[in-house]
Each structure stands twice: as C-alpha cells, then as structure tokens.
Design an enzyme around this catalytic site. Sequence first.
Site, PDB file in Angstrom:
ATOM      1  N   ILE A 445       0.828  -1.208   0.000  1.00  0.00           N
ATOM      2  CA  ILE A 445       0.000   0.000   0.000  1.00  0.00           C
ATOM      3  C   ILE A 445       0.866   1.263   0.000  1.00  0.00           C
ATOM      4  O   ILE A 445       0.367   2.369  -0.126  1.00  0.00           O
ATOM      5  CB  ILE A 445      -0.985  -0.044   1.189  1.00  0.00           C
ATOM      6  N   GLU A 498       8.120   5.386   0.821  1.00  0.00           N
ATOM      7  CA  GLU A 498       7.759   6.604   1.575  1.00  0.00           C
ATOM      8  C   GLU A 498       8.698   6.958   2.744  1.00  0.00           C
ATOM      9  O   GLU A 498       8.252   7.495   3.761  1.00  0.00           O
ATOM     10  CB  GLU A 498       6.300   6.511   2.082  1.00  0.00           C
ATOM     11  N   ASP A 503       4.580  11.706   7.714  1.00  0.00           N
ATOM     12  CA  ASP A 503       3.181  11.326   7.835  1.00  0.00           C
ATOM     13  C   ASP A 503       2.534  11.598   6.487  1.00  0.00           C
ATOM     14  O   ASP A 503       2.933  12.514   5.782  1.00  0.00           O
ATOM     15  CB  ASP A 503       2.526  12.193   8.920  1.00  0.00           C
ATOM     16  N   ARG A 529      -0.250   5.282  18.290  1.00  0.00           N
ATOM     17  CA  ARG A 529      -0.002   6.019  17.051  1.00  0.00           C
ATOM     18  C   ARG A 529      -0.656   7.406  17.147  1.00  0.00           C
ATOM     19  O   ARG A 529      -1.867   7.520  17.269  1.00  0.00           O
ATOM     20  CB  ARG A 529      -0.587   5.214  15.892  1.00  0.00           C
ATOM     21  N   TRP A 575      -7.749  14.898   7.557  1.00  0.00           N
ATOM     22  CA  TRP A 575      -6.721  14.677   8.572  1.00  0.00           C
ATOM     23  C   TRP A 575      -5.924  15.927   8.882  1.00  0.00           C
ATOM     24  O   TRP A 575      -4.877  15.896   9.516  1.00  0.00           O
ATOM     25  CB  TRP A 575      -5.838  13.494   8.177  1.00  0.00           C
ATOM     26  N   HIS A 706      -1.345  -3.809  11.494  1.00  0.00           N
ATOM     27  CA  HIS A 706      -1.136  -3.269  12.838  1.00  0.00           C
ATOM     28  C   HIS A 706      -0.513  -4.289  13.761  1.00  0.00           C
ATOM     29  O   HIS A 706      -0.176  -3.989  14.893  1.00  0.00           O
ATOM     30  CB  HIS A 706      -2.472  -2.833  13.444  1.00  0.00           C
ATOM     31  N   CYS A 738      -2.897  -2.294   4.578  1.00  0.00           N
ATOM     32  CA  CYS A 738      -2.572  -0.867   4.599  1.00  0.00           C
ATOM     33  C   CYS A 738      -1.049  -0.745   4.569  1.00  0.00           C
ATOM     34  O   CYS A 738      -0.351  -1.734   4.359  1.00  0.00           O
ATOM     35  CB  CYS A 738      -3.179  -0.246   5.869  1.00  0.00           C
TER      36      CYS A 738
HETATM   37  N1  GLN Z   1       0.254   4.966   1.337  1.00  0.00           N
HETATM   38  C1  GLN Z   1       0.016   5.049   2.741  1.00  0.00           C
HETATM   39  C2  GLN Z   1       0.950   4.110   3.470  1.00  0.00           C
HETATM   40  O1  GLN Z   1       1.216   3.075   2.986  1.00  0.00           O
HETATM   41  C3  GLN Z   1      -1.408   4.706   3.086  1.00  0.00           C
HETATM   42  C4  GLN Z   1      -1.663   4.753   4.561  1.00  0.00           C
HETATM   43  C5  GLN Z   1      -3.116   4.741   4.966  1.00  0.00           C
HETATM   44  O2  GLN Z   1      -3.979   4.308   4.264  1.00  0.00           O
HETATM   45  N2  GLN Z   1      -3.409   5.179   6.151  1.00  0.00           N
HETATM   46  O3  GLN Z   1       1.406   4.368   4.561  1.00  0.00           O
HETATM   47 ZN    ZN Z   2      -4.706   2.344   4.800  1.00  0.00          ZN
END
Ligand code: GLN
Ligand code: ZN
Length: 769
Positions: A445, A498, A503, A529, A575, A706, A738
Amino acid sequence: MVLSSVLGFPRIGAHRELKKITEAYWAGKATIDELVKTGKDIRAHNWKLQKDAGVDIIASNDFSYYDHILDLSLLFNVIPERYKKYNLPNIDTLFAMGRGLQREATETSPAVDVPALEMVKWFDSNYHYVRPTFSHNTEFKLNGQKPVDEYLEAKELGIDTRPVLLGPVSFLFLGKDDKDSLDLSLISLLPKLLPVYAEILAKLAAAGATSVQIDEPILVLDLPEEYKTAFKTAYKFLGEKTDIPKILIASYFGDARPNIDAIKGLPVAGFHYDFVRVPEQIDDAIDALTEKQILSVGIVDGRNIWKTDLSKAIDFVESAKSKLGADRIIVATSSSLLHTPVDLKNEGKSDPTITDWFSFATQKLDEVVLIAKAVTDGKDSVADALAANKKSIDARASSHITLDRAVRSRLESVTEKDSKRKAPFPERLDAQQALNLPLFPTTTIGSFPQTKEIRVNRNKYNKGDISKEEYEKFIQKEIDEVIKFQEDIDLDVLVHGEPERNDMVQYFGEKLNGFAFTTNGWVQSYGSRYVRPPIIVGDISRPGPITVKESKYAQSITTKPVKGMLTGPVTILRWSFPRNDISAKDQSLQLALALRDEVHDLEAAGVKIIQVDEPAIREGLPLRAGKERDEYVKWAPLSFRLATSGVENDTQIHSHFCYSDLDPAHIKALDADVVSIEFSKKDDPNYIQEFADYPNHIGLGLFDIHSPRVPPQKEFENRISEILKVYPKEKLWINPDCGLKTRKWDEVKKQLTNMVNAAKVFREKYATA
Ligand code: GLN
Ligand code: ZN
C-alpha cells in the site's frame, strides 16, 4: 453560579510520554510498573492542570493505555475466548485485543498467537476504537474496576471528578458480533449488560462520585427503532437505582434532534449536546428537559483548534441561561478534548501571527472557564480577555494569508470534463496491458518500515545537523534498499517506501501553500499512534512538485513498475484541522487541483501507476442522511476525480481505503482503475460480497498491518480461496491491509513472503488449468 466542565482531556502527555512508555513496554524495555507509573503521572498532571485552570467539573476515566472503548470491553468482560484462554494480566489482554500478540513459549508461559480485534473510526473523527466484540458466550461481569480506581486516585489528590463511561446503548451499537456468533442481535444483550453498568456505577457512588457522564454519541446517528427504544429501557433501569451517581447523558459530533424523543423524560440529571456543530438544536434540547434537568452546553470546540469567538459563545450560553436559570446550565467543551493537541505553549517556533488564532486543549480550559465566568458575573467581568479575543478573531478574518485570488479563479473555471477520464474503464484496461502484469498482481500500500535510522536522519536534517544533499542521499539509499527488497521477494508492482514522509498528510501539507504546522501538536489516532495534523489556514496551491523526485528515482532503478504515492484531497482535508471560514467542499477542491498538477508531473516523469490514497473518505461522510450527506457524496468523489482524471488511458490510477465501513457506491464513484481495501479483520462473510460487483479491479487486504503477527502461507491461501468464490480471478490484486510503516523489517519480510508465495500458488493453478 454557572459551572464549567470538560468532557475529557488528551491522555498522551504533553510530550507523548504515553507513547514512549507503551512502546518500550511492548518491546520488553520497560516494566509494567514503569508503564503504570507513567499513566498515573499523566492523569495527575491532567487533573491538576484542569483544576488550576478553574474548571469545575473534571472528567476521570478519560485515560486509557490504548483505547477507552477497549477498556470498557475489558471492564465488562467482553473478551473473546481466544484472548481469555491465555490468562494474561489485564493490561496484556488489553494490548492483545488491541494489536494482536504473537510470542514464543518461555519456561514460564505458553506460546501466544492471536490477531487483534477489529478497529474502526470513531464517528467522523480520525480516532480509531477497537470494536467491542460480542458472542453468545459473552458473560457480562466486572473484571477489575478501572473507573473506580481512577476516581479514587483523583480524590486522593483532592480533586472530585466526574467519571465518564460510554453508555450501554452506544456500547452495543458500536460493537460487533464475533465470527462464531453471527446470528447474534446485539441489542438483545442489553438486559444482561445493564446490571454490570449498575454495579460499576454503584461502586463509583460508594467511592464518593456524585455524578457521572455517560456518553451516548450514537444519539447523533440515524438509529434503528430498537436502539431508540433501548434508551428508555436502559435509563429507566439505571434511573430506578438509588445507589448510583446522578447521570448526565452526553451526545456530541452532531445533531441529536431526531433522537430527542427517545431520551425525553428519562430519569437522569441532564443532557449534554454539541452546540458547536449544531447550534440549531438548542431549542429542542431545552424543550425536551423536564423541570429539574440540567443542560450541558457544549460550546468550546473539542474537534478543532480555532480560538473560540468568546463573545458569540457567551451570548449563546446567555440565551440558554435566560430560559433555564444559572443552576440548570453548565458550560462545556463540545466533546472530549481527546481530538485536539495538548498545549499551544509547546509551539515555540511557530509564527506568532498565526498561532494567535489557535487554541489547543490547555487553552480551551481557559475558554470554558472564562465563558462560565462571563455568564455568571457578566461580560464586564472579563472585559480584557474579551477585547484580546476579539482582536485575534478580527485579525484572522482580515488576514491576507487566508485569500489567494488565483486559486479561487482557477476553481471557478473547472468544468465537468476535468473530472472525467478520457475513456471508460474497459478501454483503459486495454491500454494498461502494456504494464505487463501477471494474474493476481502483488503489491503493497505504499510505506515500508519507518526505522529508527529514518527518524534519526529526518531529525538531524530538520535540525540542520545534516545538509539537504546528505539527507537526500540517505533517502536514496533507503529507496535502493526498499526496491531491492521488493525485487528479492518478487512483488509485481513496487513502491518507493515513503521513507521521506513523516506522515502521509503532514508531508503534503508542508509542501503546499495554505498550511500551518505544529511542532508538538500530536493527537492520538489509535493506540500508540499519534498524528500531527496540519492546519489549513488559507487558500491552497502547489508551489512545485512534491513527490516526483523520489518516485522517478525509484522507477529509474528497476524494470518493474513503480507506483507513485499521493494522499488524496479528501484525506488531506479530513486529517488536517480544516478552516472554519470557507466550506469543506471548497477546501477539498482546492487540494484536488494542487494534486492534479502533481499527478500530471508524475505521469510526465514516467510513473505509469499512481495511487491516490483516500482512507478518510468514509469518515467525512456526514453522520446523518440528509442534504449535507447528499452533497458530500458528490463533492468527495468529484475531488478525487478532479485530482486523477487528467491522465492518459494507459496510466493506471489506484486508490486505497481502510478502517471504515465503506459504501461500495461511494468507491465506484471515484472510477479508480484499482482499489485496495483493508479487509483482513472483516470476518463477516457478507462483507466479501459487498464489493462483488465493483466494476474495476480490487485488492482485499490480506493481512493486518497493525499486528506483528505473521500469518502462515496456508492462511493466505485460504483467504484468497474464499475471496475467489466471489470475485473473478482477473479482477483480483494481492496486497496487505494498509501501509507497513509501523512494522519491523523482519515481520514485513515474513508477512510479504508468505503473501507473495500464496499468490503464486493461485497463479500457477490457473496457468495450468
Ligand atoms: N500509502 C500510505 C501508506 O502506505 C497509506 C496509509 C493509509 O492508508 N493510512 O502508509
Ligand atoms: Zn490504509
């Protein structure tokens, strides 16, 4: 005299003490005693702070080591057998339910392997709670007495608090039935649940508590009939008890009017409403009171950081006072202050012109107290404070920072065509064959582990200890490693990981005009978090490319396609702390135009897959059906499409969603080529069905990011088989729930390897079939 009250205070500590100690505890680097001591210190600090500010009614039991809803599940023994069987200390059961637990056997304890419970967004906020998970076997009884302990703790400090608990009707409504009990009607549990509420309330009374705040936030939702009637059942039952404290029922985040009939006349001491969100509900709220009931007037915003317009707030409360009298009103925060940063005083470096417009949790205490004083003794008694407040409200309203005419006129010239892709999905899919992806393409993701090294280097760079060149070199090295890692485990669509992003929202905010930042404005998102939401202070525009350099570099070092990563307009808006002087829609569309330019630049740089994350799209949905919601379901997808529709057909647009109950129709409206959806903890088989007719391609998240837990390959295969019963194989992508930023490298390596290998099993199966 009009009393002041605060519905709850942030529990993370002014310097994130709670995060530091909990994470140390999880890592085996702090003892349970150290953890408990930090908790105790934070509570004491918060109570004293409020007391010193002059707040009359201070909450207790607003503290939690993980999530206050999860605390309640633990308190009422709503603990599925899979956790209970390990007989862990309460706090470890709490963490196991919150984040899963996998650990090897030792001489003294057996091996543990249990996934976390489902976590979802708390109403329309960016706080996430762990869903109470009920089954036929749930046996309600008190397991400990946290609210009593914390009440006594405050009492010992000389502070008589008002304990807060989520109410029984909301507790059930916000819960879910466990996977072995899917025929369970949650509301049918109410008669068994009420006696434990009565029991804990009686204990609170015995300890000395004279009143309690019982939150029933679901009052602002459209409720099924059986839940409406449940309020009567619940509060008649509790109202008849003579050995419990007085009850104040609190609603917040919206309009309680459609449910006021359901709570009218209940035998409780009074009600709290959120008049920041919905001032119009004041008349109905007053009309619904019986002769002695009190009204808690939520007038200081618990969800945003703007200074309260004190004069306006005082007038509002004044008018309630004129109808009810001083004894029957309380001045309050609109909701718990959990959703605001702790203290503006920690913002040393920020621009004072702008910080003068803000009020964080600590400052809001003064606002509540001041409003109560003004209503008690008259505005003259606070004349100086009012004059200062007016000055900063006026300064913001007339500031040049807020208005950018170029942005406004670009938005005005947007046409229908700008928000439509050049061709419909089937044609785009043909064009995208050039990407040469296998069946069941595997991807992630976006983020990979944010290691200590990354954080250290970022800090050094921010402090000026290393140069821009050194920092960029470091980021490149990170990207090299992430790309190599993904090639090694044979993922199909790669990401750059990333590493440069602190953030996903803050990073974009920092590169856009119209945002302000905090250095210490942390707000809890879930568990340990926390996020530091940027603040939208003015019209938004993009001074230059944001992510192009990193994505382009990543694509240059691999032959596999690299997916560019952006955060979508609605999510950036949701956010951040939004402006309250122009509409959410306009802020979202301004963001969309800025991102549209970024998407364009990425495409031009040779990035052929671009993911625009919109995990917050659901939380933005207005809580009730009606005009506001009808408008939102148009402007939210419009923003996404405006950001993403400028590309050619052969550029593949992805989007991603997580931790919310999505409506497939809303996702369809985005017209993304591929969507990935958090899914691993959804064990209701109907949920697999929900997206069955999603017309484009889809990846249902296959493991919980998580949790440090590594699902065996077989578990992945089983899950994929289940999904394939519903989804055609051509549509399916293979990915985690995620981003992986909170995980450790060794966990991610095992998790992704098992995932990729499972995908290969199916790929081979269909290749030979
Ligand atoms: N691209 C983001 C990541 O991988 C997506 C995070 C999210 O959906 N909260 O951290
Ligand atoms: Zn996510």
